[in-house]
Design a protein around this motif. Structure first.
Motif, PDB file in Angstrom:
ATOM      1  N   LEU A   1       0.837  -1.202   0.000  1.00  0.00           N
ATOM      2  CA  LEU A   1       0.000   0.000   0.000  1.00  0.00           C
ATOM      3  C   LEU A   1       0.876   1.258   0.000  1.00  0.00           C
ATOM      4  O   LEU A   1       0.649   2.190  -0.775  1.00  0.00           O
ATOM      5  CB  LEU A   1      -0.904  -0.022   1.240  1.00  0.00           C
ATOM      6  CG  LEU A   1      -1.986   1.039   1.324  1.00  0.00           C
ATOM      7  CD1 LEU A   1      -2.945   0.916   0.157  1.00  0.00           C
ATOM      8  CD2 LEU A   1      -2.751   0.913   2.637  1.00  0.00           C
ATOM      9  N   GLY A   2       1.897   1.266   0.840  1.00  0.00           N
ATOM     10  CA  GLY A   2       2.804   2.412   0.900  1.00  0.00           C
ATOM     11  C   GLY A   2       3.553   2.604  -0.407  1.00  0.00           C
ATOM     12  O   GLY A   2       3.750   3.725  -0.864  1.00  0.00           O
ATOM     13  N   PHE A   3       3.962   1.478  -1.025  1.00  0.00           N
ATOM     14  CA  PHE A   3       4.646   1.565  -2.319  1.00  0.00           C
ATOM     15  C   PHE A   3       3.722   2.181  -3.365  1.00  0.00           C
ATOM     16  O   PHE A   3       4.126   3.073  -4.104  1.00  0.00           O
ATOM     17  CB  PHE A   3       5.093   0.167  -2.776  1.00  0.00           C
ATOM     18  CG  PHE A   3       6.501  -0.140  -2.395  1.00  0.00           C
ATOM     19  CD1 PHE A   3       6.841  -0.225  -1.061  1.00  0.00           C
ATOM     20  CD2 PHE A   3       7.479  -0.328  -3.356  1.00  0.00           C
ATOM     21  CE1 PHE A   3       8.136  -0.488  -0.693  1.00  0.00           C
ATOM     22  CE2 PHE A   3       8.780  -0.588  -2.992  1.00  0.00           C
ATOM     23  CZ  PHE A   3       9.119  -0.676  -1.665  1.00  0.00           C
ATOM     24  N   ALA A   4       2.491   1.701  -3.397  1.00  0.00           N
ATOM     25  CA  ALA A   4       1.530   2.238  -4.368  1.00  0.00           C
ATOM     26  C   ALA A   4       1.339   3.732  -4.137  1.00  0.00           C
ATOM     27  O   ALA A   4       1.325   4.522  -5.075  1.00  0.00           O
ATOM     28  CB  ALA A   4       0.204   1.496  -4.249  1.00  0.00           C
TER      29      ALA A   4
ATOM     30  N   ILE B   1       3.008   4.205   6.093  1.00  0.00           N
ATOM     31  CA  ILE B   1       3.707   5.490   6.066  1.00  0.00           C
ATOM     32  C   ILE B   1       5.214   5.283   5.915  1.00  0.00           C
ATOM     33  O   ILE B   1       5.879   6.007   5.162  1.00  0.00           O
ATOM     34  CB  ILE B   1       3.346   6.300   7.324  1.00  0.00           C
ATOM     35  CG1 ILE B   1       1.890   6.766   7.201  1.00  0.00           C
ATOM     36  CG2 ILE B   1       4.266   7.507   7.479  1.00  0.00           C
ATOM     37  CD1 ILE B   1       1.261   7.203   8.494  1.00  0.00           C
ATOM     38  N   ALA B   2       5.735   4.255   6.580  1.00  0.00           N
ATOM     39  CA  ALA B   2       7.174   3.973   6.460  1.00  0.00           C
ATOM     40  C   ALA B   2       7.535   3.606   5.024  1.00  0.00           C
ATOM     41  O   ALA B   2       8.522   4.115   4.468  1.00  0.00           O
ATOM     42  CB  ALA B   2       7.576   2.851   7.411  1.00  0.00           C
ATOM     43  N   ALA B   3       6.732   2.733   4.414  1.00  0.00           N
ATOM     44  CA  ALA B   3       7.029   2.301   3.043  1.00  0.00           C
ATOM     45  C   ALA B   3       6.898   3.478   2.075  1.00  0.00           C
ATOM     46  O   ALA B   3       7.720   3.651   1.176  1.00  0.00           O
ATOM     47  CB  ALA B   3       6.102   1.167   2.622  1.00  0.00           C
ATOM     48  N   ARG B   4       5.867   4.301   2.291  1.00  0.00           N
ATOM     49  CA  ARG B   4       5.671   5.445   1.404  1.00  0.00           C
ATOM     50  C   ARG B   4       6.867   6.394   1.494  1.00  0.00           C
ATOM     51  O   ARG B   4       7.385   6.862   0.484  1.00  0.00           O
ATOM     52  CB  ARG B   4       4.382   6.182   1.792  1.00  0.00           C
ATOM     53  CG  ARG B   4       4.054   7.329   0.870  1.00  0.00           C
ATOM     54  CD  ARG B   4       2.792   8.047   1.279  1.00  0.00           C
ATOM     55  NE  ARG B   4       2.952   8.750   2.548  1.00  0.00           N
ATOM     56  CZ  ARG B   4       1.961   9.405   3.160  1.00  0.00           C
ATOM     57  NH1 ARG B   4       0.759   9.419   2.643  1.00  0.00           N
ATOM     58  NH2 ARG B   4       2.181  10.028   4.301  1.00  0.00           N
ATOM     59  N   SER B   5       7.312   6.659   2.714  1.00  0.00           N
ATOM     60  CA  SER B   5       8.426   7.608   2.835  1.00  0.00           C
ATOM     61  C   SER B   5       9.723   6.981   2.337  1.00  0.00           C
ATOM     62  O   SER B   5      10.588   7.682   1.805  1.00  0.00           O
ATOM     63  CB  SER B   5       8.517   8.123   4.272  1.00  0.00           C
ATOM     64  OG  SER B   5       9.568   7.509   4.954  1.00  0.00           O
ATOM     65  N   GLY B   6       9.855   5.651   2.462  1.00  0.00           N
ATOM     66  CA  GLY B   6      11.024   4.972   1.895  1.00  0.00           C
ATOM     67  C   GLY B   6      11.072   5.120   0.386  1.00  0.00           C
ATOM     68  O   GLY B   6      12.134   5.345  -0.200  1.00  0.00           O
ATOM     69  N   VAL B   7       9.932   5.013  -0.246  1.00  0.00           N
ATOM     70  CA  VAL B   7       9.854   5.157  -1.701  1.00  0.00           C
ATOM     71  C   VAL B   7      10.187   6.591  -2.112  1.00  0.00           C
ATOM     72  O   VAL B   7      10.949   6.822  -3.048  1.00  0.00           O
ATOM     73  CB  VAL B   7       8.452   4.770  -2.211  1.00  0.00           C
ATOM     74  CG1 VAL B   7       8.263   5.199  -3.654  1.00  0.00           C
ATOM     75  CG2 VAL B   7       8.238   3.278  -2.083  1.00  0.00           C
ATOM     76  N   SER B   8       9.632   7.556  -1.377  1.00  0.00           N
ATOM     77  CA  SER B   8       9.859   8.955  -1.789  1.00  0.00           C
ATOM     78  C   SER B   8      11.284   9.397  -1.522  1.00  0.00           C
ATOM     79  O   SER B   8      11.721  10.408  -2.072  1.00  0.00           O
ATOM     80  CB  SER B   8       8.913   9.916  -1.059  1.00  0.00           C
ATOM     81  OG  SER B   8       7.767   9.267  -0.639  1.00  0.00           O
ATOM     82  N   SER B   9      12.011   8.665  -0.654  1.00  0.00           N
ATOM     83  CA  SER B   9      13.346   9.136  -0.293  1.00  0.00           C
ATOM     84  C   SER B   9      14.411   8.732  -1.306  1.00  0.00           C
ATOM     85  O   SER B   9      15.574   9.059  -1.137  1.00  0.00           O
ATOM     86  CB  SER B   9      13.736   8.599   1.084  1.00  0.00           C
ATOM     87  OG  SER B   9      14.069   7.236   0.972  1.00  0.00           O
ATOM     88  N   VAL B  10      14.034   8.008  -2.354  1.00  0.00           N
ATOM     89  CA  VAL B  10      15.054   7.560  -3.309  1.00  0.00           C
ATOM     90  C   VAL B  10      15.621   8.768  -4.050  1.00  0.00           C
ATOM     91  O   VAL B  10      14.885   9.655  -4.476  1.00  0.00           O
ATOM     92  CB  VAL B  10      14.484   6.515  -4.297  1.00  0.00           C
ATOM     93  CG1 VAL B  10      13.409   7.083  -5.186  1.00  0.00           C
ATOM     94  CG2 VAL B  10      15.612   5.924  -5.145  1.00  0.00           C
ATOM     95  N   ARG B  11      16.934   8.823  -4.121  1.00  0.00           N
ATOM     96  CA  ARG B  11      17.589   9.950  -4.774  1.00  0.00           C
ATOM     97  C   ARG B  11      17.399   9.830  -6.289  1.00  0.00           C
ATOM     98  O   ARG B  11      17.625   8.766  -6.854  1.00  0.00           O
ATOM     99  CB  ARG B  11      19.071   9.942  -4.426  1.00  0.00           C
ATOM    100  CG  ARG B  11      19.720  11.303  -4.615  1.00  0.00           C
ATOM    101  CD  ARG B  11      21.187  11.192  -4.321  1.00  0.00           C
ATOM    102  NE  ARG B  11      21.425  10.975  -2.896  1.00  0.00           N
ATOM    103  CZ  ARG B  11      22.522  11.395  -2.289  1.00  0.00           C
ATOM    104  NH1 ARG B  11      23.440  12.047  -2.953  1.00  0.00           N
ATOM    105  NH2 ARG B  11      22.696  11.144  -1.017  1.00  0.00           N
ATOM    106  N   ILE B  12      17.010  10.927  -6.910  1.00  0.00           N
ATOM    107  CA  ILE B  12      16.641  10.861  -8.329  1.00  0.00           C
ATOM    108  C   ILE B  12      17.832  10.439  -9.183  1.00  0.00           C
ATOM    109  O   ILE B  12      17.662   9.753 -10.197  1.00  0.00           O
ATOM    110  CB  ILE B  12      16.015  12.196  -8.803  1.00  0.00           C
ATOM    111  CG1 ILE B  12      15.420  12.038 -10.213  1.00  0.00           C
ATOM    112  CG2 ILE B  12      16.999  13.336  -8.760  1.00  0.00           C
ATOM    113  CD1 ILE B  12      14.279  11.063 -10.290  1.00  0.00           C
ATOM    114  N   SER B  13      19.055  10.778  -8.746  1.00  0.00           N
ATOM    115  CA  SER B  13      20.210  10.385  -9.567  1.00  0.00           C
ATOM    116  C   SER B  13      20.374   8.862  -9.610  1.00  0.00           C
ATOM    117  O   SER B  13      20.863   8.331 -10.607  1.00  0.00           O
ATOM    118  CB  SER B  13      21.489  11.054  -9.063  1.00  0.00           C
ATOM    119  OG  SER B  13      21.748  10.695  -7.743  1.00  0.00           O
TER     120      SER B  13
END
Lengths: 288, 266
Positions: free
Chosen positions: A115-118, A173-185
């Motif tokens: 769910l967080g990933f989605a 929430i943890a999974a969602r923030s883990g996904v958003s924290s990926v560095r774009i480079s």
């Protein structure tokens, strides 16, 4: 210049003398790295509390109703270990509580991580679930107990469902923030290396999110352990929380105190175990 | 012509609060196959935007980029990238990072293994294959990034300030490595940098860009990259010709910076 007298190893270990590192510092107040463990005082306070307990037991200063004597507490521990409590062994009380926590966390992770990933990857999923997640997040799980009893009664399903809810939103929430924290480079690098979207999900976004997912698991374990004890206080005939509650009804203060100690020790053990797992499974945490 | 054709590329960013930033205005540039082009300019001149358009991460507002006659519409493995830092996968070992591209493409393991070992030898990291990348120094990490890019055997290598985060000595050593890899592989390279010295030393062609709107100010053809293999780097960098060019370009960029400051305060 004469050498100053070296403090002994023991004094350094106890935190009574500066070690070679802090001794070089001229200013220590305000420098957090100059504050040592102060082990001597830790030992002092623990021994002092035990001594106080022994003393009050010997002299009979406190009524057993308010606080048990040390002797009766040890007798009770023996009784709990050999005969159990109310026809249920102590290990079963502990085991059922731990089982409920682990079930709740596992179910919460199974639903919450995807769910967080989605939510982190798709605007549709974010729009769809955001109101629910943000609404449920500040509600303490205990406030849901009455509703859950109405829906599921007081059997095992009810308790595990409550713990599932407690961990679900933490994990999401943890999974969602883990996904958003990926560095774009990193994502760009993977695209330039020819990776497909699925490969980027599997080989970049997932491993990148693992440290935060693990922090979520640790938090869930802690919250669920607190919640299970509280839920058992309300409605259960087995489990460490129910043991305390029933013991209170029989004025067995010693059992209540033992129960509290067990809750503390197991909560601490869970935390230590999770930290160990984290160091073992995710050694790259914080190194990106 | 094979190589890269940047054809009248403009890029206008629309800001969230309204308003527009003209990051690039009608930029055209032809890069021949096997050329090493360095791009220099003050901050805000659009050099990173240009690189991202060539890489396919941004679509230009108008104009287009063609690689070997094909219009670029997105990222692709024929254009490898080397970033400043933090683009390695810290959950993988050095070897696994280098093998990432071939593994994603499903190349045979044995072939990849051999290639990775060869590349690690080339960048001087043959003893570090098993290490996790976060245990390596900044300079070594950039060596891994170069090897990872080469493992895919791209036609073009796009470098976005690859040496920008390194200390001066390591940086100089790494410049030598970039030069050597370019000579050995014959790849087309576009190198974005902040350092005038680096741009002069490495570029066969040096593009100086100017800001507001981002555009190409001057193009230099340089002899230093070709000399770089025969003479020592210090000798080249201390040469009268090199110093003269360096001062000329530095003062050009200084003037641009002054102008920006003037606009900002005036």
């Amino acid at each position: 210049m004469t050498d100053k007298k070296q403090p002994s190893e023991a004094a350094i270990w106890l935190g009574l003398a500066d070690n070679t590192f802090t001794r070089q510092k001229t200013v220590k107040f305000g420098d957090a790295s100059a504050v040592n463990s102060g082990r001597f005082y830790s030992i002092l306070i623990v021994c002092g509390l035990i001594a106080l307990w022994v003393l009050s037991s010997r002299l009979g200063l406190v009524k057993e109703f308010y606080w048990p004597t040390i002797g009766s507490t040890f007798d009770r521990i023996g009784l709990l270990v050999t005969e159990g409590f109310r026809n249920v062994s102590l290990w079963e009380h502990i085991g059922i509580s731990v089982y409920r926590v682990i079930s709740g966390v596992v179910y919460g992770a199974i639903v919450g991580i995807p769910l967080g990933f989605a939510m982190g990857l798709s605007s549709t999923a974010r729009g769809f679930f955001d109101p629910i997640v943000e609404f449920m997040r500040p509600i303490p799980p205990l406030a849901l107990i009455p509703l859950i009893i109405l829906w599921f009664g007081i059997d095992e399903t009810a308790k595990i469902f409550l713990l599932f809810l407690a961990s679900l939103f933490i994990m999401t929430i943890a999974a969602r923030s883990g996904v958003s924290s990926v560095r774009i480079s990193k994502v760009h690098a993977a695209y330039s290396l020819g990776a497909s979207k699925m490969q980027i999900l599997r080989h970049v976004i997932l491993p990148n999110a693992l440290p935060e997912i693990f922090t979520g698991l640790r938090t869930s374990m802690g919250v669920c352990w607190g919640t299970v004890v509280a839920a058992e206080l309300v409605a259960a005939d087995k489990g460490i929380g129910s043991m305390i509650m029933i013991a209170k009804n029989f004025l067995q203060t010693d059992t209540v105190v033992i129960g509290i100690i067990i809750i503390g020790v197991i909560g601490y053990a869970i935390e230590i175990f999770m930290r160990f797992l984290e160091r073992w499974l995710i050694p790259w945490k914080g190194k990106g | 012509m094979t190589g890269i054709a940047i054809d009248s590329v403009s890029m206008v960013f629309t800001l969230p609060g309204g308003g527009e930033v003209h990051a690039l205005n009608n930029v055209s540039l032809d890069i021949k196959e096997g050329e090493l082009v360095s791009v220099l300019g003050p901050s805000g001149c659009g050099k990173t935007t240009l690189l991202n358009i060539v890489a396919g991460f941004l679509a230009p507002t108008s104009g287009e980029v063609r690689l070997n006659h094909h219009t670029v519409t997105g990222p692709g493995s024929e254009r490898g990238m080397v970033f400043q830092q933090g683009a390695l996968f810290e959950w993988l070992t050095v070897e696994q990072n280098v093998a990432f591209g071939p593994n994603m493409a499903g190349k045979p393991k044995a072939e990849t293994q051999e290639k990775v070992q060869h590349l690690l030898d080339t960048v001087g990291l043959s003893d570090f294959g098993e290490k996790p990348v976060y245990q390596l120094s900044g300079g070594m990490q950039q060596r891994v990034a170069l090897a990872r890019c080469l493992a895919n055997d791209p036609d073009v290598i796009l470098m976005d300030e690859p040496l920008g985060a390194l200390d001066a000595l390591t940086r100089e050593k790494m410049q030598g490595l970039v030069l050597q890899l370019w000579k050995e592989t014959g790849k087309t390279i576009i190198l974005i940098t902040h350092s005038v010295e680096e741009a002069l030393f490495l570029g066969e062609k040096l593009i100086v860009m100017a800001p507001r709107p981002g555009r190409i100010e001057r193009v230099y053809e340089l002899p230093f990259a070709d000399l770089g293999m025969s003479k020592s780097p210090r000798e080249i960098k201390a040469g009268a010709d090199f110093v003269e060019k360096r001062e000329e370009i530095l003062s050009m960029i200084w003037e641009m910076e002054e102008e920006i400051m003037g606009q900002a305060t005036g």
